[in-house]
Design an enzyme around this catalytic site. Structure first.
Site, mmCIF file in Angstrom:
data_model
loop_
_atom_site.group_PDB
_atom_site.id
_atom_site.type_symbol
_atom_site.label_atom_id
_atom_site.label_comp_id
_atom_site.label_asym_id
_atom_site.label_seq_id
_atom_site.Cartn_x
_atom_site.Cartn_y
_atom_site.Cartn_z
ATOM 1 N N LYS A 1 -11.735 1.760 -10.002
ATOM 2 C CA LYS A 1 -11.416 1.338 -8.622
ATOM 3 C C LYS A 1 -12.471 0.647 -7.803
ATOM 4 O O LYS A 1 -13.273 1.367 -7.219
ATOM 5 C CB LYS A 1 -10.756 2.673 -8.109
ATOM 6 C CG LYS A 1 -10.350 2.403 -6.543
ATOM 7 C CD LYS A 1 -8.964 2.250 -6.462
ATOM 8 C CE LYS A 1 -8.546 2.333 -4.900
ATOM 9 N NZ LYS A 1 -7.109 1.599 -4.866
ATOM 10 N N GLU B 1 -7.682 -0.711 -10.926
ATOM 11 C CA GLU B 1 -6.806 -0.447 -9.892
ATOM 12 C C GLU B 1 -7.292 -1.237 -8.584
ATOM 13 O O GLU B 1 -8.215 -1.190 -8.119
ATOM 14 C CB GLU B 1 -6.507 0.929 -9.553
ATOM 15 C CG GLU B 1 -5.496 1.233 -8.399
ATOM 16 C CD GLU B 1 -5.498 2.911 -8.006
ATOM 17 O OE1 GLU B 1 -5.545 2.786 -6.756
ATOM 18 O OE2 GLU B 1 -5.410 3.592 -8.814
ATOM 19 N N THR C 1 0.756 -1.285 0.058
ATOM 20 C CA THR C 1 -0.034 0.018 0.036
ATOM 21 C C THR C 1 0.996 1.396 0.263
ATOM 22 O O THR C 1 1.920 1.270 0.268
ATOM 23 C CB THR C 1 -0.914 0.037 1.294
ATOM 24 O OG1 THR C 1 -2.070 1.087 0.973
ATOM 25 C CG2 THR C 1 -0.229 0.158 2.501
ATOM 26 N N GLU C 2 0.393 2.343 -0.478
ATOM 27 C CA GLU C 2 0.925 3.599 -0.353
ATOM 28 C C GLU C 2 2.434 3.556 -1.466
ATOM 29 O O GLU C 2 3.329 4.044 -0.996
ATOM 30 C CB GLU C 2 1.402 4.132 0.874
ATOM 31 C CG GLU C 2 0.280 4.315 1.630
ATOM 32 C CD GLU C 2 -0.735 5.346 1.336
ATOM 33 O OE1 GLU C 2 -0.286 6.230 0.908
ATOM 34 O OE2 GLU C 2 -1.924 5.337 1.510
ATOM 35 N N LYS D 1 0.057 3.432 -6.497
ATOM 36 C CA LYS D 1 -0.902 2.834 -7.655
ATOM 37 C C LYS D 1 -1.821 3.844 -8.474
ATOM 38 O O LYS D 1 -1.996 3.648 -9.519
ATOM 39 C CB LYS D 1 -1.826 1.768 -6.905
ATOM 40 C CG LYS D 1 -0.955 0.374 -6.374
ATOM 41 C CD LYS D 1 -2.036 -0.382 -5.986
ATOM 42 C CE LYS D 1 -3.024 -0.062 -4.913
ATOM 43 N NZ LYS D 1 -2.243 0.174 -3.667
ATOM 44 N N THR D 2 -2.243 4.751 -7.508
ATOM 45 C CA THR D 2 -3.284 5.758 -8.192
ATOM 46 C C THR D 2 -2.497 6.788 -9.053
ATOM 47 O O THR D 2 -2.752 7.219 -10.001
ATOM 48 C CB THR D 2 -4.162 6.611 -7.119
ATOM 49 O OG1 THR D 2 -4.854 5.437 -6.363
ATOM 50 C CG2 THR D 2 -4.867 7.441 -7.581
ATOM 51 N N SER E 1 -11.008 1.777 0.158
ATOM 52 C CA SER E 1 -10.930 2.125 1.734
ATOM 53 C C SER E 1 -10.487 3.494 2.134
ATOM 54 O O SER E 1 -9.647 3.941 1.569
ATOM 55 C CB SER E 1 -10.221 1.034 2.689
ATOM 56 O OG SER E 1 -11.011 -0.127 2.184
ATOM 57 N N ASP F 1 -8.951 8.423 -3.988
ATOM 58 C CA ASP F 1 -8.233 7.601 -5.274
ATOM 59 C C ASP F 1 -9.027 7.525 -6.287
ATOM 60 O O ASP F 1 -8.869 7.904 -7.529
ATOM 61 C CB ASP F 1 -7.634 6.391 -4.785
ATOM 62 C CG ASP F 1 -6.438 6.588 -3.804
ATOM 63 O OD1 ASP F 1 -5.490 7.882 -3.833
ATOM 64 O OD2 ASP F 1 -5.918 5.796 -3.274
#
Length: 236
Positions: A38, A116, A12-13, A16-17, A42, A55
């Site tokens: 997407k 995504e 995560t982080e 991706k976006t 969350s 996102d």
């Protein structure tokens, strides 16, 4: 032609976006009607229009195809936790049929869909199943985002191995520099080029306010041209 790709990350982080926006913007430059999707998000905010995930909003804005928020993000959860926990706490269940129906609708109104993921490859959607199970069901080729930082080589190789073990093809990857102070950047990229399957689509540098920039110049869609050849034929 492949009419959908799944974009995942080493964690995560990792960007991706940012990478999704870059690919969507590059598609727009090539006049390819690419829809961003997407399916599960969350960490969302209450707005007059309902829960909205930042996102998913960025993906909606970058998509060359005009889409409603609900088309982009069918499952929106408020808490910034793993999808299986977010869904459980809201008394909901992430239904793969809903994800597939949403994907089919986007395929019908676009040339190609960029899906995504959430978190990394094995992000859980229940206590016993993962979003990757849905990707396997849909047989989607995968694009991997590598957040370039200390430890990313192991994360990238392990993710590539898991994708292959699931019977899917890693067709391309994006290097996103999440830490400007990371040492040995060039050597890390070289190692990824030598060992990751699929083509390098691009390298996105670290920069402030990256989500609001035109990132299309950092992506080479020709790297996955074999999978988009019908799209390229349409615009030549």
């Amino acid at each position: 032609m492949t009419n959908a790709f799944f974009l995942t990350g080493t964690d995560t982080e990792v960007g991706k976006t940012v990478s999704s926006r870059a690919i969507l913007q590059a598609a727009s430059q090539r006049n390819i009607k690419m829809a961003g999707y997407k399916p599960v998000a969350s960490g969302s905010d209450d707005t007059p229009d309902g829960l909205r995930n930042s996102d998913a909003l960025f993906i909606q804005e970058a998509s060359p195809v005009e889409l409603t928020y609900e088309e982009v993000n069918p499952y929106t959860f408020k808490e910034p936790v793993s999808p299986h926990l977010a869904a459980e706490r809201e008394g909901k269940c992430i239904d793969f049929d809903v994800l597939s129906d949403g994907l089919a609708k986007l395929k019908a109104k676009s040339d190609v869909v960029l899906v995504e993921g959430a978190g990394g490859w094995r992000v859980p959607v229940t206590h016993t199943d993962y979003l990757s199970s849905w990707v396997k069901r849909e047989k989607l080729p995968v694009i991997l985002v590598v957040g370039v930082k200390l430890g990313c080589l192991s994360h990238a190789m392990l993710t590539a191995e898991a994708i292959k073990a699931d019977g899917l093809e890693l067709v391309g990857w994006v290097a996103n520099r999440v830490n400007p102070g990371t040492e040995n950047y060039a050597e890390i990229i070289k190692m990824l080029e030598l060992n990751l399957p699929g083509k390098k689509l691009g390298e996105i540098p670290y920069m402030p306010g990256i989500n609001r920039r035109d990132l299309s110049t950092y992506i080479q869609l020709d790297a996955i041209g074999l999978y988009l050849e019908d799209c390229f034929t349409l615009i030549e």
